[in-house]
Design a protein around this motif. Structure first.
Motif, PDB file in Angstrom:
ATOM      1  N   TYR A  20       0.835  -1.230   0.039  1.00 40.83           N
ATOM      2  CA  TYR A  20       0.179  -0.040   0.025  1.00 40.83           C
ATOM      3  C   TYR A  20       0.876   1.133  -0.115  1.00 40.83           C
ATOM      4  CZ  TYR A  20      -3.875   2.817   1.577  1.00 40.83           C
ATOM      5  OH  TYR A  20      -5.058   3.925   1.600  1.00 40.83           O
ATOM      6  N   TYR A  72      -1.585   2.871   8.805  1.00 39.52           N
ATOM      7  CA  TYR A  72      -1.387   2.860   7.186  1.00 39.52           C
ATOM      8  C   TYR A  72      -0.056   2.444   7.020  1.00 39.52           C
ATOM      9  CZ  TYR A  72      -6.293   4.597   7.308  1.00 39.52           C
ATOM     10  OH  TYR A  72      -7.412   5.036   7.644  1.00 39.52           O
ATOM     11  N   TYR A 132      -5.822   7.334  -2.233  1.00 34.70           N
ATOM     12  CA  TYR A 132      -4.215   6.961  -2.273  1.00 34.70           C
ATOM     13  C   TYR A 132      -4.322   5.611  -1.362  1.00 34.70           C
ATOM     14  CZ  TYR A 132      -3.123  11.774  -3.047  1.00 34.70           C
ATOM     15  OH  TYR A 132      -3.309  13.173  -3.369  1.00 34.70           O
ATOM     16  N   TYR A 133      -4.457   4.595  -2.019  1.00 38.75           N
ATOM     17  CA  TYR A 133      -4.437   4.293  -3.446  1.00 38.75           C
ATOM     18  C   TYR A 133      -5.482   3.083  -3.655  1.00 38.75           C
ATOM     19  CZ  TYR A 133      -0.122   6.743  -2.901  1.00 38.75           C
ATOM     20  OH  TYR A 133       0.838   7.460  -2.733  1.00 38.75           O
ATOM     21  N   PRO A 134      -6.248   3.274  -4.886  1.00 34.90           N
ATOM     22  CA  PRO A 134      -7.353   2.296  -5.180  1.00 34.90           C
ATOM     23  C   PRO A 134      -7.002   0.984  -5.322  1.00 34.90           C
ATOM     24  CG  PRO A 134      -6.877   3.723  -7.151  1.00 34.90           C
ATOM     25  CD  PRO A 134      -5.953   4.259  -5.903  1.00 34.90           C
ATOM     26  N   ARG A 135      -5.879   0.694  -5.674  1.00 38.51           N
ATOM     27  CA  ARG A 135      -5.365  -0.737  -5.888  1.00 38.51           C
ATOM     28  C   ARG A 135      -3.943  -0.887  -5.262  1.00 38.51           C
ATOM     29  NH1 ARG A 135      -6.077  -3.380 -11.685  1.00 38.51           N
ATOM     30  NH2 ARG A 135      -8.264  -3.455 -11.005  1.00 38.51           N
ATOM     31  N   CYS A 136      -4.089  -2.131  -4.370  1.00 40.22           N
ATOM     32  CA  CYS A 136      -2.668  -2.320  -3.918  1.00 40.22           C
ATOM     33  C   CYS A 136      -1.657  -2.690  -4.928  1.00 40.22           C
ATOM     34  CB  CYS A 136      -2.836  -3.576  -2.689  1.00 40.22           C
ATOM     35  SG  CYS A 136      -3.958  -3.116  -1.318  1.00 40.22           S
ATOM     36  N   ALA A 164      -4.091  -3.749   4.100  1.00 41.51           N
ATOM     37  CA  ALA A 164      -3.890  -2.900   2.918  1.00 41.51           C
ATOM     38  C   ALA A 164      -5.113  -3.075   1.800  1.00 41.51           C
ATOM     39  CB  ALA A 164      -2.665  -3.358   2.037  1.00 41.51           C
ATOM     40  N   GLU A 165      -5.677  -4.151   1.686  1.00 45.22           N
ATOM     41  CA  GLU A 165      -6.907  -4.167   0.657  1.00 45.22           C
ATOM     42  C   GLU A 165      -7.873  -3.238   1.141  1.00 45.22           C
ATOM     43  OE1 GLU A 165      -7.491  -8.486  -0.338  1.00 45.22           O
ATOM     44  OE2 GLU A 165      -5.300  -8.710  -0.765  1.00 45.22           O
ATOM     45  N   SER A 200      -7.479   0.206   0.661  1.00 42.40           N
ATOM     46  CA  SER A 200      -7.674   0.706  -0.563  1.00 42.40           C
ATOM     47  C   SER A 200      -9.130   1.114  -1.074  1.00 42.40           C
ATOM     48  CB  SER A 200      -6.900  -0.101  -1.547  1.00 42.40           C
ATOM     49  OG  SER A 200      -7.623  -1.450  -1.796  1.00 42.40           O
ATOM     50  N   ARG A 201     -10.059   0.455  -0.325  1.00 42.27           N
ATOM     51  CA  ARG A 201     -11.626   0.470  -0.617  1.00 42.27           C
ATOM     52  C   ARG A 201     -12.126   1.617   0.401  1.00 42.27           C
ATOM     53  NH1 ARG A 201     -11.020  -5.309  -0.193  1.00 42.27           N
ATOM     54  NH2 ARG A 201     -12.063  -5.303   1.913  1.00 42.27           N
TER      55      ARG A 201
END
Ligand SMILES: *Cc1c(COP(=O)(O)O)cnc(C)c1O
Length: 396
Positions: free
Chosen positions: A90, A116, A337-341, A361-362, A365-366
Protein backbone atom coordinates in the motif's frame (compact mmCIF):
# COMPACT_ATOMS: atom_id res chain seq x y z
CA UNK A 1 -28.42 24.25 0.12
CA UNK A 2 -26.67 27.19 1.74
CA UNK A 3 -24.25 29.61 0.14
CA UNK A 4 -21.41 27.42 1.46
CA UNK A 5 -21.86 25.27 -1.66
CA UNK A 6 -20.31 28.11 -3.64
CA UNK A 7 -16.96 27.64 -1.93
CA UNK A 8 -14.58 25.74 -4.20
CA UNK A 9 -12.01 23.61 -2.42
CA UNK A 10 -9.32 22.10 -4.62
CA UNK A 11 -7.37 19.14 -3.22
CA UNK A 12 -4.25 21.31 -3.42
CA UNK A 13 -4.05 24.99 -4.38
CA UNK A 14 -0.57 25.62 -5.73
CA UNK A 15 -1.64 28.97 -7.20
CA UNK A 16 -2.52 30.22 -3.72
CA UNK A 17 0.90 29.16 -2.50
CA UNK A 18 2.70 30.72 -5.47
CA UNK A 19 0.96 34.05 -4.84
CA UNK A 20 2.66 34.22 -1.42
CA UNK A 21 6.21 33.55 -2.73
CA UNK A 22 6.19 34.99 -6.26
CA UNK A 23 8.34 37.98 -5.25
CA UNK A 24 11.05 35.62 -3.94
CA UNK A 25 10.84 33.03 -6.71
CA UNK A 26 11.13 35.40 -9.65
CA UNK A 27 14.58 36.83 -8.77
CA UNK A 28 15.85 33.33 -7.86
CA UNK A 29 14.82 32.05 -11.30
CA UNK A 30 16.20 35.18 -12.96
CA UNK A 31 19.58 34.58 -11.32
CA UNK A 32 19.79 31.08 -12.82
CA UNK A 33 18.72 32.40 -16.23
CA UNK A 34 21.44 35.03 -16.12
CA UNK A 35 24.05 32.45 -15.06
CA UNK A 36 23.05 30.04 -17.87
CA UNK A 37 24.20 27.19 -15.59
CA UNK A 38 21.32 24.70 -15.69
CA UNK A 39 22.70 21.28 -14.73
CA UNK A 40 24.37 20.96 -11.34
CA UNK A 41 26.47 23.97 -10.32
CA UNK A 42 26.40 26.21 -7.25
CA UNK A 43 22.59 26.33 -6.79
CA UNK A 44 22.38 22.54 -6.64
CA UNK A 45 25.31 22.37 -4.20
CA UNK A 46 23.73 25.07 -2.02
CA UNK A 47 20.39 23.28 -1.97
CA UNK A 48 22.00 19.93 -1.10
CA UNK A 49 23.79 21.62 1.77
CA UNK A 50 20.56 23.25 3.01
CA UNK A 51 18.78 19.86 2.89
CA UNK A 52 21.61 18.19 4.82
CA UNK A 53 21.10 20.72 7.61
CA UNK A 54 17.32 20.45 7.53
CA UNK A 55 17.24 16.66 7.45
CA UNK A 56 20.11 16.19 9.89
CA UNK A 57 22.36 14.05 7.66
CA UNK A 58 25.95 14.59 6.52
CA UNK A 59 25.39 13.70 2.84
CA UNK A 60 22.64 14.56 0.37
CA UNK A 61 22.52 13.82 -3.36
CA UNK A 62 20.09 15.88 -5.44
CA UNK A 63 18.58 14.06 -8.39
CA UNK A 64 15.84 13.97 -10.97
CA UNK A 65 12.83 12.49 -9.09
CA UNK A 66 11.70 10.50 -6.09
CA UNK A 67 11.51 7.46 -8.36
CA UNK A 68 15.08 7.88 -9.63
CA UNK A 69 16.22 8.52 -6.05
CA UNK A 70 14.98 5.02 -5.17
CA UNK A 71 16.80 3.50 -8.16
CA UNK A 72 20.03 5.32 -7.25
CA UNK A 73 19.70 4.09 -3.65
CA UNK A 74 19.19 0.45 -4.64
CA UNK A 75 22.01 0.62 -7.21
CA UNK A 76 24.37 2.12 -4.64
CA UNK A 77 23.54 -0.67 -2.18
CA UNK A 78 24.30 -3.25 -4.86
CA UNK A 79 20.73 -4.58 -5.03
CA UNK A 80 20.13 -6.31 -8.35
CA UNK A 81 19.03 -9.51 -10.13
CA UNK A 82 18.37 -12.40 -7.77
CA UNK A 83 17.79 -10.14 -4.78
CA UNK A 84 14.50 -9.65 -2.98
CA UNK A 85 13.41 -6.39 -1.39
CA UNK A 86 10.57 -6.08 1.12
CA UNK A 87 8.10 -3.25 0.36
CA UNK A 88 4.60 -2.41 1.60
CA UNK A 89 1.85 -3.22 -0.90
CA UNK A 90 0.00 0.00 0.00
CA UNK A 91 2.14 2.84 -1.38
CA UNK A 92 2.81 4.75 -4.58
CA UNK A 93 4.00 2.49 -7.39
CA UNK A 94 7.65 3.67 -7.43
CA UNK A 95 8.47 1.96 -4.15
CA UNK A 96 8.11 -1.43 -5.86
CA UNK A 97 8.75 -0.23 -9.41
CA UNK A 98 12.30 0.85 -8.51
CA UNK A 99 13.03 -2.64 -7.16
CA UNK A 100 11.90 -4.19 -10.45
CA UNK A 101 13.83 -1.59 -12.50
CA UNK A 102 17.12 -2.66 -10.90
CA UNK A 103 16.29 -6.29 -11.73
CA UNK A 104 15.40 -7.37 -8.19
CA UNK A 105 12.03 -8.70 -6.98
CA UNK A 106 9.65 -6.86 -4.65
CA UNK A 107 8.30 -8.91 -1.75
CA UNK A 108 5.08 -7.36 -0.53
CA UNK A 109 3.97 -7.01 3.08
CA UNK A 110 0.83 -5.65 4.76
CA UNK A 111 0.25 -2.39 6.64
CA UNK A 112 -0.90 -1.52 10.13
CA UNK A 113 -4.66 -0.78 9.90
CA UNK A 114 -4.45 2.15 12.33
CA UNK A 115 -1.49 4.10 10.93
CA UNK A 116 -1.46 2.71 7.33
CA UNK A 117 2.33 2.27 7.73
CA UNK A 118 4.31 -0.89 6.91
CA UNK A 119 3.56 -3.54 9.55
CA UNK A 120 6.68 -4.94 11.30
CA UNK A 121 4.85 -8.19 12.17
CA UNK A 122 4.05 -8.73 8.51
CA UNK A 123 7.77 -8.21 7.71
CA UNK A 124 8.76 -10.80 10.32
CA UNK A 125 6.26 -13.32 8.97
CA UNK A 126 7.60 -12.93 5.42
CA UNK A 127 11.23 -13.23 6.54
CA UNK A 128 10.45 -16.40 8.50
CA UNK A 129 9.39 -18.06 5.24
CA UNK A 130 12.46 -17.08 3.16
CA UNK A 131 15.86 -18.61 2.65
CA UNK A 132 18.54 -16.71 4.60
CA UNK A 133 20.23 -14.20 2.32
CA UNK A 134 17.42 -14.03 -0.26
CA UNK A 135 16.09 -10.72 1.02
CA UNK A 136 18.66 -7.98 0.68
CA UNK A 137 16.84 -4.82 1.69
CA UNK A 138 13.80 -3.38 3.40
CA UNK A 139 11.99 -0.30 2.11
CA UNK A 140 9.66 1.30 4.64
CA UNK A 141 7.53 4.17 3.30
CA UNK A 142 6.67 7.09 5.56
CA UNK A 143 3.16 7.24 4.19
CA UNK A 144 1.01 10.40 4.17
CA UNK A 145 3.68 12.38 6.09
CA UNK A 146 3.79 10.17 9.15
CA UNK A 147 6.81 8.10 10.23
CA UNK A 148 6.87 4.32 9.91
CA UNK A 149 7.98 2.40 13.03
CA UNK A 150 11.72 2.91 12.52
CA UNK A 151 12.76 1.28 15.80
CA UNK A 152 11.07 -2.00 14.87
CA UNK A 153 12.30 -1.81 11.27
CA UNK A 154 15.94 -1.15 12.23
CA UNK A 155 15.81 -4.00 14.76
CA UNK A 156 14.57 -6.40 12.08
CA UNK A 157 17.21 -5.14 9.65
CA UNK A 158 19.93 -5.70 12.24
CA UNK A 159 18.75 -9.19 13.04
CA UNK A 160 18.57 -10.27 9.37
CA UNK A 161 21.47 -8.18 8.04
CA UNK A 162 19.27 -6.14 5.67
CA UNK A 163 19.94 -2.73 4.17
CA UNK A 164 17.22 -0.12 4.76
CA UNK A 165 16.03 2.43 2.20
CA UNK A 166 13.49 4.84 3.69
CA UNK A 167 11.04 6.05 1.02
CA UNK A 168 10.37 9.50 2.48
CA UNK A 169 8.82 10.98 -0.69
CA UNK A 170 5.79 12.14 1.33
CA UNK A 171 7.67 13.08 4.46
CA UNK A 172 10.18 15.93 4.13
CA UNK A 173 10.58 17.12 7.75
CA UNK A 174 8.62 14.28 9.37
CA UNK A 175 10.06 13.03 12.67
CA UNK A 176 9.63 9.63 14.27
CA UNK A 177 8.62 9.04 17.89
CA UNK A 178 12.24 9.62 18.98
CA UNK A 179 12.38 12.98 17.20
CA UNK A 180 14.60 11.77 14.34
CA UNK A 181 14.01 13.32 10.91
CA UNK A 182 12.97 10.51 8.58
CA UNK A 183 15.53 9.66 5.92
CA UNK A 184 18.32 10.01 8.49
CA UNK A 185 17.93 6.61 10.13
CA UNK A 186 18.24 3.87 7.47
CA UNK A 187 21.21 3.34 5.12
CA UNK A 188 19.66 5.72 2.56
CA UNK A 189 16.60 8.00 2.58
CA UNK A 190 14.84 9.20 -0.57
CA UNK A 191 12.68 12.27 -1.17
CA UNK A 192 10.57 13.63 -4.02
CA UNK A 193 10.02 17.24 -5.08
CA UNK A 194 7.09 16.40 -7.36
CA UNK A 195 4.92 19.56 -7.30
CA UNK A 196 2.19 18.06 -5.09
CA UNK A 197 4.57 16.91 -2.34
CA UNK A 198 4.85 19.07 0.78
CA UNK A 199 8.13 20.47 -0.57
CA UNK A 200 7.40 20.60 -4.30
CA UNK A 201 9.40 22.05 -7.18
CA UNK A 202 8.18 23.45 -10.49
CA UNK A 203 8.75 20.11 -12.20
CA UNK A 204 10.40 16.86 -11.19
CA UNK A 205 13.17 16.54 -8.64
CA UNK A 206 14.43 14.21 -5.91
CA UNK A 207 17.03 13.74 -3.20
CA UNK A 208 18.93 10.91 -1.52
CA UNK A 209 20.29 11.18 2.02
CA UNK A 210 22.88 9.05 3.79
CA UNK A 211 25.35 9.01 6.67
CA UNK A 212 27.77 6.83 4.65
CA UNK A 213 30.33 8.71 2.57
CA UNK A 214 31.01 5.78 0.23
CA UNK A 215 27.29 5.39 -0.54
CA UNK A 216 27.04 9.14 -1.18
CA UNK A 217 29.96 9.00 -3.62
CA UNK A 218 28.42 6.08 -5.46
CA UNK A 219 25.07 7.88 -5.81
CA UNK A 220 26.83 11.04 -7.03
CA UNK A 221 28.51 8.92 -9.72
CA UNK A 222 25.40 6.94 -10.60
CA UNK A 223 23.25 10.04 -11.13
CA UNK A 224 25.69 11.11 -13.85
CA UNK A 225 26.30 7.96 -15.93
CA UNK A 226 28.63 6.36 -13.36
CA UNK A 227 31.20 8.83 -14.60
CA UNK A 228 34.34 10.00 -12.74
CA UNK A 229 36.35 11.79 -14.01
CA UNK A 230 34.57 13.08 -17.09
CA UNK A 231 34.18 10.40 -19.80
CA UNK A 232 35.61 7.63 -17.59
CA UNK A 233 32.93 5.19 -16.40
CA UNK A 234 33.26 2.95 -13.34
CA UNK A 235 29.65 1.82 -13.45
CA UNK A 236 26.67 2.01 -15.75
CA UNK A 237 24.76 4.86 -14.17
CA UNK A 238 21.94 7.03 -15.47
CA UNK A 239 21.13 10.62 -16.25
CA UNK A 240 19.33 11.47 -13.04
CA UNK A 241 20.58 14.93 -12.11
CA UNK A 242 18.81 17.84 -10.42
CA UNK A 243 18.28 21.01 -12.47
CA UNK A 244 19.67 24.31 -11.16
CA UNK A 245 16.25 25.95 -11.74
CA UNK A 246 14.57 23.43 -9.46
CA UNK A 247 17.30 23.86 -6.83
CA UNK A 248 16.89 27.66 -6.90
CA UNK A 249 13.11 27.38 -6.51
CA UNK A 250 13.38 24.76 -3.77
CA UNK A 251 15.90 26.93 -1.89
CA UNK A 252 13.21 29.61 -1.68
CA UNK A 253 10.48 27.16 -0.73
CA UNK A 254 12.39 25.27 1.96
CA UNK A 255 12.53 28.44 4.07
CA UNK A 256 8.71 28.40 4.19
CA UNK A 257 8.35 24.70 4.85
CA UNK A 258 8.06 24.80 8.65
CA UNK A 259 5.30 27.42 8.43
CA UNK A 260 3.50 25.33 5.79
CA UNK A 261 3.84 22.18 7.91
CA UNK A 262 2.42 24.10 10.89
CA UNK A 263 -0.50 25.19 8.68
CA UNK A 264 -1.18 21.59 7.65
CA UNK A 265 -1.04 20.48 11.30
CA UNK A 266 -3.42 23.25 12.36
CA UNK A 267 -5.85 22.24 9.60
CA UNK A 268 -5.60 18.60 10.71
CA UNK A 269 -6.37 19.55 14.32
CA UNK A 270 -9.33 21.63 13.15
CA UNK A 271 -10.70 18.71 11.11
CA UNK A 272 -10.00 16.22 13.96
CA UNK A 273 -12.02 18.35 16.37
CA UNK A 274 -14.87 19.07 13.98
CA UNK A 275 -15.30 15.41 13.03
CA UNK A 276 -14.90 14.23 16.66
CA UNK A 277 -17.62 16.68 17.75
CA UNK A 278 -19.91 14.97 15.23
CA UNK A 279 -19.13 11.52 16.67
CA UNK A 280 -16.24 10.27 14.49
CA UNK A 281 -13.58 8.09 16.11
CA UNK A 282 -9.93 7.87 15.04
CA UNK A 283 -8.59 5.12 12.77
CA UNK A 284 -7.50 3.12 15.83
CA UNK A 285 -11.19 2.17 16.18
CA UNK A 286 -12.28 -0.25 13.47
CA UNK A 287 -15.31 0.75 11.39
CA UNK A 288 -16.74 -2.63 12.47
CA UNK A 289 -17.12 -1.26 15.99
CA UNK A 290 -19.97 0.99 14.90
CA UNK A 291 -20.73 4.59 15.83
CA UNK A 292 -20.64 7.23 13.13
CA UNK A 293 -19.11 5.41 10.12
CA UNK A 294 -16.19 7.82 9.79
CA UNK A 295 -12.62 7.60 11.10
CA UNK A 296 -10.06 10.42 11.24
CA UNK A 297 -6.30 9.79 11.05
CA UNK A 298 -4.70 8.49 14.22
CA UNK A 299 -2.73 11.45 15.66
CA UNK A 300 1.05 11.06 15.73
CA UNK A 301 2.41 9.59 18.98
CA UNK A 302 3.92 12.00 21.50
CA UNK A 303 7.39 13.08 20.34
CA UNK A 304 6.70 12.45 16.64
CA UNK A 305 6.06 15.09 13.96
CA UNK A 306 3.38 14.32 11.36
CA UNK A 307 3.58 16.80 8.48
CA UNK A 308 0.23 15.76 6.91
CA UNK A 309 1.28 15.44 3.32
CA UNK A 310 -2.22 13.91 3.17
CA UNK A 311 -5.21 13.89 5.55
CA UNK A 312 -6.93 10.56 5.05
CA UNK A 313 -10.43 9.63 6.23
CA UNK A 314 -11.75 6.09 6.46
CA UNK A 315 -15.37 5.40 5.46
CA UNK A 316 -17.31 2.19 4.69
CA UNK A 317 -16.00 0.78 1.43
CA UNK A 318 -19.44 0.18 -0.07
CA UNK A 319 -20.18 3.92 0.25
CA UNK A 320 -16.75 5.40 -0.43
CA UNK A 321 -17.26 6.13 -4.10
CA UNK A 322 -20.70 7.68 -3.53
CA UNK A 323 -19.17 9.95 -0.88
CA UNK A 324 -16.51 10.95 -3.40
CA UNK A 325 -19.24 11.83 -5.91
CA UNK A 326 -20.97 14.01 -3.30
CA UNK A 327 -17.69 15.80 -2.60
CA UNK A 328 -17.10 16.29 -6.29
CA UNK A 329 -20.59 17.74 -6.79
CA UNK A 330 -19.85 20.17 -3.94
CA UNK A 331 -16.63 21.11 -5.80
CA UNK A 332 -14.37 19.64 -3.13
CA UNK A 333 -11.20 17.99 -4.39
CA UNK A 334 -10.45 14.53 -3.05
CA UNK A 335 -8.35 11.53 -3.97
CA UNK A 336 -7.87 7.89 -3.14
CA UNK A 337 -4.32 6.92 -2.18
CA UNK A 338 -4.35 4.18 -3.46
CA UNK A 339 -7.32 2.46 -5.10
CA UNK A 340 -5.39 -0.71 -5.96
CA UNK A 341 -2.66 -2.33 -3.89
CA UNK A 342 0.60 -3.14 -5.67
CA UNK A 343 0.23 -6.93 -5.29
CA UNK A 344 -3.01 -6.64 -7.31
CA UNK A 345 -1.50 -4.62 -10.18
CA UNK A 346 -1.38 -6.24 -13.62
CA UNK A 347 2.41 -5.86 -13.84
CA UNK A 348 2.85 -7.92 -10.65
CA UNK A 349 0.40 -10.66 -11.53
CA UNK A 350 3.32 -13.07 -12.08
CA UNK A 351 4.17 -12.86 -8.37
CA UNK A 352 1.07 -15.00 -7.83
CA UNK A 353 -0.81 -12.99 -5.24
CA UNK A 354 -4.55 -12.92 -4.85
CA UNK A 355 -7.21 -10.87 -3.16
CA UNK A 356 -7.09 -11.50 0.58
CA UNK A 357 -3.30 -11.87 0.84
CA UNK A 358 -2.89 -8.47 2.54
CA UNK A 359 -6.25 -7.72 4.15
CA UNK A 360 -5.35 -4.46 5.92
CA UNK A 361 -3.94 -2.90 2.76
CA UNK A 362 -6.82 -4.14 0.59
CA UNK A 363 -9.36 -2.78 3.03
CA UNK A 364 -7.58 0.60 3.18
CA UNK A 365 -7.63 0.79 -0.61
CA UNK A 366 -11.44 0.43 -0.51
CA UNK A 367 -12.16 2.66 2.49
CA UNK A 368 -9.89 5.71 2.39
CA UNK A 369 -10.41 9.22 1.01
CA UNK A 370 -7.89 12.07 1.20
CA UNK A 371 -9.45 15.53 1.66
CA UNK A 372 -7.86 18.98 1.17
CA UNK A 373 -5.25 19.77 3.85
CA UNK A 374 -2.97 22.32 2.12
CA UNK A 375 -1.82 25.15 4.42
CA UNK A 376 -3.63 28.00 2.62
CA UNK A 377 -7.11 26.47 3.26
CA UNK A 378 -9.51 29.06 4.68
CA UNK A 379 -11.93 28.41 7.52
CA UNK A 380 -14.93 28.61 5.19
CA UNK A 381 -13.28 26.03 2.93
CA UNK A 382 -12.62 23.70 5.87
CA UNK A 383 -16.18 24.17 7.11
CA UNK A 384 -17.55 23.35 3.65
CA UNK A 385 -15.48 20.15 3.57
CA UNK A 386 -16.62 19.07 7.04
CA UNK A 387 -20.30 19.89 6.38
CA UNK A 388 -20.27 18.01 3.08
CA UNK A 389 -18.47 14.93 4.45
CA UNK A 390 -20.81 14.75 7.47
CA UNK A 391 -23.94 15.20 5.33
CA UNK A 392 -22.88 12.39 3.01
CA UNK A 393 -21.92 10.11 5.93
CA UNK A 394 -25.27 10.69 7.65
CA UNK A 395 -27.05 9.87 4.41
CA UNK A 396 -25.55 6.34 4.45
C1 LIG B 1 5.67 10.54 -5.06
C2 LIG B 1 6.24 9.29 -4.54
C3 LIG B 1 7.34 8.66 -5.14
C4 LIG B 1 7.90 9.09 -6.47
O1 LIG B 1 8.32 10.39 -6.56
P1 LIG B 1 8.44 11.09 -8.01
O2 LIG B 1 9.25 12.32 -7.72
O3 LIG B 1 7.08 11.38 -8.49
O4 LIG B 1 9.17 10.15 -8.91
C5 LIG B 1 7.87 7.54 -4.54
N1 LIG B 1 7.34 7.02 -3.42
C6 LIG B 1 6.28 7.58 -2.81
C7 LIG B 1 5.76 6.99 -1.54
C8 LIG B 1 5.68 8.73 -3.36
O5 LIG B 1 4.61 9.27 -2.76
Amino acid sequence: MTSATHVDVPLLDLKAQYATIRSEIEPAVQEVLESQVFIGGPKVAEFECRCAGYLDVPYTVGNSSGSDALILALDALGVGPGDEVIVPTYTFFSTAGSVSRVGATPVFVDIDPTTYQIDPDSIRRVLAGRKPGAVKALMPVHLFGQAADLDAIMAIADEHDLRVVEDAAQAFGTEDVRGRRVGSVGDIGTFSFFPSKNLGGFGDGGLCTTRDEALAERMIRFRNHGMKPKYFHHDVGLNARLDALQAAILLVKIEHLDAWSAGRQANATWYDEAFAAAGAATSGVSLDEGGLPLRTPEPAPVGARHIYNQYVLRVPGSHRDAIRETLKAARIGNEVYYPRCLHEQDCYRDLGHQAGDFPNAERASRETIAIPIFPELTESQRQHVVDTVLASIRAI
